[in-house]
Every structure is written in structure tokens, then in C-alpha cells.
Write a protein that holds these residues in place. Structure first.
Motif, PDB file in Angstrom:
ATOM      1  N   GLY A  52       1.277  -0.526  -2.102  1.00 18.46           N
ATOM      2  CA  GLY A  52       0.592   0.135  -0.307  1.00 18.46           C
ATOM      3  C   GLY A  52      -0.660  -1.022  -0.056  1.00 18.46           C
ATOM      4  O   GLY A  52       0.067  -1.064   1.144  1.00 18.46           O
ATOM      5  N   VAL A  53      -0.781  -1.549  -0.780  1.00 24.11           N
ATOM      6  CA  VAL A  53      -1.944  -2.175  -0.258  1.00 24.11           C
ATOM      7  C   VAL A  53      -1.451  -3.569   0.510  1.00 24.11           C
ATOM      8  O   VAL A  53      -2.200  -4.068   1.875  1.00 24.11           O
ATOM      9  CB  VAL A  53      -3.067  -2.664  -1.354  1.00 24.11           C
ATOM     10  CG1 VAL A  53      -4.056  -3.586  -0.994  1.00 24.11           C
ATOM     11  CG2 VAL A  53      -3.606  -1.848  -2.325  1.00 24.11           C
ATOM     12  N   VAL A  54      -0.707  -4.233  -0.242  1.00 24.82           N
ATOM     13  CA  VAL A  54       0.631  -4.790   0.268  1.00 24.82           C
ATOM     14  C   VAL A  54       0.938  -4.728   1.942  1.00 24.82           C
ATOM     15  O   VAL A  54       0.731  -5.734   2.946  1.00 24.82           O
ATOM     16  CB  VAL A  54       1.262  -5.387  -0.464  1.00 24.82           C
ATOM     17  CG1 VAL A  54       2.011  -7.011   0.817  1.00 24.82           C
ATOM     18  CG2 VAL A  54       0.999  -6.118  -1.574  1.00 24.82           C
ATOM     19  N   ALA A  55       1.308  -3.596   1.935  1.00 26.48           N
ATOM     20  CA  ALA A  55       1.945  -3.508   3.231  1.00 26.48           C
ATOM     21  C   ALA A  55       0.913  -2.624   4.298  1.00 26.48           C
ATOM     22  O   ALA A  55       1.048  -3.154   5.350  1.00 26.48           O
ATOM     23  CB  ALA A  55       3.079  -1.537   2.874  1.00 26.48           C
ATOM     24  N   ALA A  56      -0.005  -2.138   3.687  1.00 21.15           N
ATOM     25  CA  ALA A  56      -1.428  -2.353   4.564  1.00 21.15           C
ATOM     26  C   ALA A  56      -2.158  -3.615   5.197  1.00 21.15           C
ATOM     27  O   ALA A  56      -2.081  -3.720   6.141  1.00 21.15           O
ATOM     28  CB  ALA A  56      -2.753  -1.262   3.494  1.00 21.15           C
ATOM     29  N   ALA A  57      -1.945  -4.499   4.389  1.00 16.17           N
ATOM     30  CA  ALA A  57      -2.573  -5.868   4.700  1.00 16.17           C
ATOM     31  C   ALA A  57      -1.392  -6.589   6.247  1.00 16.17           C
ATOM     32  O   ALA A  57      -1.764  -6.483   7.036  1.00 16.17           O
ATOM     33  CB  ALA A  57      -2.613  -7.255   3.395  1.00 16.17           C
ATOM     34  N   SER A  58      -0.344  -6.219   6.168  1.00 16.17           N
ATOM     35  CA  SER A  58       0.766  -6.673   6.277  1.00 16.17           C
ATOM     36  C   SER A  58       0.675  -5.983   8.277  1.00 16.17           C
ATOM     37  O   SER A  58       0.577  -6.511   9.264  1.00 16.17           O
ATOM     38  CB  SER A  58       2.221  -7.040   6.377  1.00 16.17           C
ATOM     39  OG  SER A  58       3.149  -6.382   6.872  1.00 16.17           O
ATOM     40  N   THR A  59       0.701  -4.245   8.153  1.00 16.13           N
ATOM     41  CA  THR A  59       0.406  -3.726   8.915  1.00 16.13           C
ATOM     42  C   THR A  59      -1.130  -4.397   9.799  1.00 16.13           C
ATOM     43  O   THR A  59      -0.853  -3.970  11.043  1.00 16.13           O
ATOM     44  CB  THR A  59       0.611  -2.631   8.904  1.00 16.13           C
ATOM     45  OG1 THR A  59       1.566  -1.497   7.649  1.00 16.13           O
ATOM     46  CG2 THR A  59       0.151  -1.600   9.436  1.00 16.13           C
TER      47      THR A  59
END
Length: 452
Positions: A52-59
């Protein structure tokens, strides 16, 4: 208008090529988020929270980069805006496949910042290639193509990653995104009216002329103008916050200060469209999570593809009908329908019932996307339209980023039924507030007209 509108839009070879290239370009993008999550969990052996942290960074990267890339399209054209994404994709995605977790977070942020601006490029190009009277059909066609891609892309990406591993799939995604961007560079669709053939020589083509007269193709007379469509004149003055002679001095000063902070095209109506865009993705993300959780709880995860297919099919059917309409529908009305139709999904107690209710809930989905894009193209000047569509992409991203964790908490606390209610309720609430604000603005505009 009916199906004839689709035939007339597709008669233009430039539009056919643009829609086809957009579909090809979106296939790797639709699979990228799930593949990246699988990579973190399956290959790097991290938790879903870490994914989720990686997804948040991409977002965050995409939300910050979308308006910037749209501004590049406005100022420098498609090629100057797209080639950085071509290079970034072919470098960053293969690199991310081999990075340790902390470096992957940073790379995901940068990759999001340089994400391919497909939405902005396609929608802005359609806004100059297609006459106003046909733009609803063209945007609906693009939304339909997008839904068809979503029926295939995620499932194929996850299936292949499960079989052969995430590393080769991530490398393939980078190459595929770069290749799709290269196709856009070769195609180089026009993003300004002066790029449409015939303008430079003094002959105004039908597509350009129609942008000014907005003909009614059914009755061969000008379509009635919406007050919000006027970019100048009495209503433009009346809707200017700095011209509010009835507000208190403090209120007028606050509005004037806010106006100075916002770009000139960021009118109240544009903010309403962005709110509708945000609300749409919030509803869709919540529904997505609730469907997955419900099927997992029932031991029917294998039926996920069936439910998603019917959900997307409903969206396609709704978009086909909306694109064939002669009159637009307020995006807030469509968002209200999306929210209201999502809530009954809590009544499903079997896969067939869930599939049927998902089909019904999906009917307004692509239509909202179509209506918001049409509204942006109608009320924002051409030279700032790419930036405005970039902000719309940010609104979509923010809705997804906010909806996933908030509705995830609701899901953990109360179960799938509560997530359906919360997602649909949030969308309906945004729509009701938007409709009330719009009604108030129209009343204020009518009162202001009486003063002239």
C-alpha cells in the motif's frame, strides 16, 4: 442521434487510429497497479501494508504530475509531453523489478510523476478532432474502449505474473508502455485547432467550424446554450466572485483572494466537475474492495472475474446509450445515480445475484467519465484544456487514494455491506451537494442578469 453518431465519429480515420492506440497504451497501465502489489508481496515478501505504501507513492506521483503534463501538452504539444514518459517507462519499470523495497518506494513515486498522460492526450485530441455536437459520442467511445481494456488487462497481468513471476512481467510492462508511447509519438494526433488540416491555409474544416456553431444534428439548428458554457459576456461577469456586490466586504475579499490563488480557468463549474470526478473514483474503489471482500468471505474468489466482467459490461452498455443521446446529463446527476445504484449490492447473497446487481450499478460508471470530460472540453479554453484535464486526472487519482484506505477501514470494521453503503453514500452526498450548489449558482446568475 442514436447509433448513427458512432458511425459518423468512427468514419474519421484519425479518430479510429487514436482510439485503437489508446486501447493498446492502456492495457499495460491497467495491469501495472496489481502487478506492482504482487511484486511487493510475492517477490519481495513484504506485507500488504508495504504494498500500500508503494501504491500510495505511485499515486502521489501521478496526482502531482498529471496537471504538469497537461500543461506541457497545452504549451508544447504532444511530443514534448510524451517523450519523457517513453524514456521513463523503459528505464524505471525494468529497474523497479530488481530494486530493494525502500528504493522501490522512491522509484514508484518518480514513475508516477512521469506516467504516460494517455487520458489527457486522448481527451484533448478528441476535443479538437470532433465537432461539439459529436463530442459526447466520441468521449463515450473512448470510455467504452477503456472499459473493454479493463475487462482484460488486470486479469491477464495478474495471471501471467502468478505463473512466470513478477520480474519478467514488470520488464514487459515497461517495454509495452514505452512502445505505446512511441505509437502516440508516431501518430501525433492534433491537440490544438490550428493543427487540424486546413486551418493554416484559411479553409476552416467542418470539425473546426462546428466547434463554434455547435449544430444540432437531429434538427439542423443550433443547440441551446447552457449558461455555464458562456466564456464571456454578462454571465461571465455575473459569475465572477469579485463582482459579488451583495456579499459582505469580508466575503468579497475572501473570494477575490481565492481567485488570485487559482488559475483563471478554474471556475466554480470546473471545481464541480473535479468534485464529480473525485466522487466517481471514490465510489468505484469502494465497490471494488467490497466485491473482493464479499467473494472472499463467501469462498467464491474464483468468481471475481465473472462479477468484474458484468460490472464492466454494465458500464459499457450505459456508455453506449449515453453516447447516443442528443442532450447531455449533468455529471452530478449521473454521480447520484452511480451512488444510489451501488448501495443495493449489499442485498446479494450469491454470485449470480451479485453479478446482476454489479451490472446495474455499473450502468452510470463510464457515463460519468464521459460527461465530466465533455464538460471540461465545453467550459475550458483550448489553450488551457490539457492542464484542466490533467487536474481531472488528479481528481480521479485523489478519489482513489482517499477512498481505498477510508473505505478499507469501514470494510474491516463492519464488512462488505457497510462498504457498499459508505461508497454509494459518499458519491450520492457529493452529488447532492453539487446539485444544490449548481442550483444556487444558476439562481444567482439569473438575478445578476436582471441587473444588466
Amino acid at each position: 442521434m442514436g447509433m448513427r453518431g458512432y458511425r459518423e465519429v468512427l468514419r474519421d480515420p484519425q479518430i479510429r487510429r487514436l482510439v485503437l492506440v489508446a486501447m493498446v497504451a492502456r492495457i499495460p497501465n491497467t495491469a501495472s497497479a496489481l502487478v506492482l502489489t504482487l511484486h511487493v508481496v510475492q517477490t519481495l515478501h513484504q506485507s500488504y501494508a508495504s504494498a500500500g505504501v508503494v501504491a500510495a507513492a505511485s499515486t502521489i506521483g501521478m496526482a502531482a504530475g498529471s496537471p504538469w503534463r497537461g500543461r506541457l501538452v497545452d504549451k508544447f504539444g504532444l511530443r514534448r509531453a510524451v517523450w519523457p514518459s517513453v524514456v521513463a517507462a523503459v528505464v524505471l519499470w525494468p529497474l523497479m523489478a530488481f530494486l530493494p523495497y525502500p528504493a522501490l518506494v522512491v522509484a514508484a513515486l518518480v514513475c508516477g510523476l512521469f506516467a504516460m498522460p494517455i487520458f489527457t492526450v486522448v481527451r484533448k485530441s478528441l476535443s479538437v478532432l470532433v465537432p461539439i455536437g459529436r463530442q459526447r459520442t466520441a468521449y463515450a467511445l473512448d470510455s467504452i474502449a477503456n472499459e473493454l481494456v479493463f475487462m482484460v488487462g488486470p486479469a491477464v497481468g495478474v495471471g501471467v505474473a502468478t505463473q512466470v513471476g513478477t520480474v519478467p512481467v514488470m520488464i514487459t510492462i515497461g517495454i509495452a508502455v514505452s512502445a505505446a508511447g512511441s505509437l502516440l509519438l508516431v501518430l501525433d494526433p492534433p491537440t490544438r485547432l490550428d493543427q487540424v488540416g486546413g486551418v493554416a491555409g484559411g479553409t476552416v474544416p467542418a470539425a473546426v467550424d462546428a466547434h463554434h456553431i455547435a449544430p444540432d444534428p437531429e434538427h439542423d439548428r443550433p443547440a441551446p446554450l447552457d449558461p455555464d458554457a458562456l466564456a464571456a459576456g454578462q454571465l461571465a461577469v455575473a459569475l465572477d466572485p469579485t463582482a459579488d456586490t451583495f456579499g459582505t466586504p469580508a466575503r468579497r475579499a475572501w473570494r477575490a483572494g481565492l481567485r488570485r490563488l487559482l488559475p483563471p480557468w478554474m471556475t466554480a463549474r470546473v471545481l464541480m466537475v473535479l468534485a464529480a470526478s473525485l466522487g466517481t473514483t471514490l465510489v468505484l474503489v469502494g465497490t471494488d474492495l467490497a466485491i473482493l471482500a464479499q467473494l472472499r468471505a463467501d469462498g467464491e474468489v474464483g468468481s471475481l472475474g465473472v462479477v468484474y466482467f458484468t460490472w464492466c459490461l454494465g458500464s459499457v452498455v450505459g456508455a453506449v446509450v449515453y453516447g447516443a443521446r442528443h442532450r447531455p446529463i449533468d455529471p452530478m446527476v449521473l454521480l447520484l445515480g452511480l451512488g444510489v445504484l451501488t448501495v443495493p449490492m449489499l442485498l446479494a447473497h450469491s454470485v449470480p445475484a451479485l453479478a446482476v446487481l454489479a451490472f446495474i450499478a455499473g450502468l452510470p460508471c463510464a457515463s460519468v467519465m464521459t460527461a465530466t470530460a465533455e464538460e471540461i472540453a465545453r467550459i475550458v479554453r483550448e489553450d488551457r484544456r490539457g492542464e484542466a484535464m490533467g487536474w481531472q486526472g488528479t481528481a480521479f487519482t485523489v478519489g482513489s487514494a482517499v477512498g481505498a484506505p477510508v473505505l478499507g477501514v469501514v470494510l474491516d470494521a463492519s464488512g462488505p455491506w457497510a462498504a457498499y453503503v459508505a461508497a454509494g453514500g459518499c458519491g450520492a452526498l457529493i452529488a447532492v451537494v453539487g446539485l444544490l450548489v449548481g442550483r444556487r449558482r444558476r439562481s444567482a446568475a439569473s438575478a445578476a442578469q436582471l441587473r444588466f
